[in-house]
Design a protein around this motif. Sequence first.
Motif: not given
Length: 542
Positions: A257-268, A289-302, A323-325
Amino acid sequence: MQPLRQTWPQHLAERYREKGYWRGETMFGVLRRTAAAYPDNLAVVGTDGRWTYRELHERAERIARGLLSAGLTPGDRVVVQLPNCTAFLSVVFGLFRAGLIPVFSLPAHRETEIAHFLHRAEAVGYIVADRHGGFDYRALARKVKQEVPALRHVIVVGEAEEFPSLDDLPAGDAPLPADPAPESVAFLQISGGSTGLSKLIPRTHDDYVYSFRASAEICGMTPDTVFMGSLPVAHNFPMSSPGIFGAVYVGARVVMCPSPSPETAFHWIEQERVTMTGLVPPLALLWMQAAGRSTFDISSLEVLQVGGAKFAPEAARRVSSTLGCKLQQVFGMAEGLVNYTRLDDPEDLVTETQGRPISPDDEILIVDDMGQPVPAGERGLLLTRGPYTIRAYHNDPAANQRAFTADGYYRTGDIVRMTPEGYLVVEGRAGDHINRAGEKISAEEIEDHLLAHPGVFDAAMVAIPDPYLGERSCAFVIPDGPRPGIADLKAFIRGRGLAEFKVPDQIVFAESFETTAVGKVSRKVLRQRLRDALMSREKEEV
Ligand SMILES: O=C(O)c1cccc(O)c1O
């Protein structure tokens, strides 16, 4: 050239082998075995490509031949400064295959730090990216090259300009050397540095492979794991706890992941179905904080690992709901010892402790200022030795004198206590460093730079608790004549060629440091007083 050495007493080395910790595996051997077992598994994914283990192995061998054909010789040391990209793995395994010794620096390091690593390691090579995060590493390489004449090989990943590029290394059929001895030093890792400049940490194949193999097991990594490097992967945490190397050990996939910002990381996370990653506490807060407003699906995160600095229990408790993990706390150090909360631990242990050691043979001592063990459960200084904790820094007798006891314990500088379950709780630290969002900054190093400013008579830098960073840096400065501007001082520090995270967050002017002192005070006492005075003043102002 100073030889690279890392040795344990013979009877312990034998014990570590007998117990199966040290299995004679080498760093490249790990990739070779995984590439044979899982050739078609995806090994690594990043903005610069997607390669299977077969491809990664082939690329690493090609790079190894190229580096040797270009004139590097096995045993040479090479500073590696790459962001999170697929080439990180091919370059590093290429160096291992060629018998070259990587010296890991971070993308944030600048010319002063890189020149220091090159000198200390007596390195002749430097491998950089072209650009990353708006910064041009070729310009940095030019400066460093002028400063360090011994640097013979600068190699650029990407647009190389006047330098040789990684892709244009001579194809060559240079014979590749035999595998190195597993007890030999594989690479140099960089210490956080509590006094002065960063020290170099020689890690052996045996000890490092053990640390990430055992970590991968503790963290439940399998070939189905998708591990994402969110922090810079040259950092010991995402590198080996269990990190990218743990993933390679088991044949899992690494996402760079090229950057740990939520926008980039959630996309990956969404795109690659990432199951596991690690963060420092401030980033974990940001992600929550970002997870609540994000539209990315990060449900794979365990599993989300959090380490590098103390994670507040209140924040720790919110990880699974936001974060559901699962949360895993990690308390480790590039010198060795790593502690984990286990994935099946009860919630209280996971949220309130920093875990327990990897190995049954990690020896832990918690002592007072006189070096005497404290009563069970009380706080004290953490000393440790074991099958993957170093016994000496590279080429630094003075540091070795300070950092190790006569019987080989490493003085971590952390203040901890042990729970009845044998878990460690980090309570603070003894050394004069600032743990700024997981980056350890030496107060002394920055004071020395401030003292070089003509308008500074004296300087003392301290850690101030910070709700977001954990700790921020505050430099107290006694001007020599008229006060320099704060922006001017910060620009001066930047101009000294240092990583941005080392620039003091806050600068406070003082008339003198001797206000309450009777006679001379040590820097340590002085820093403590300044810090206490500032904090009580801030309290009054609130
Ligand atoms: O250096 C660290 O802070 C660190 C944290 C977690 C795990 C590690 O391996 C580390 O080196």
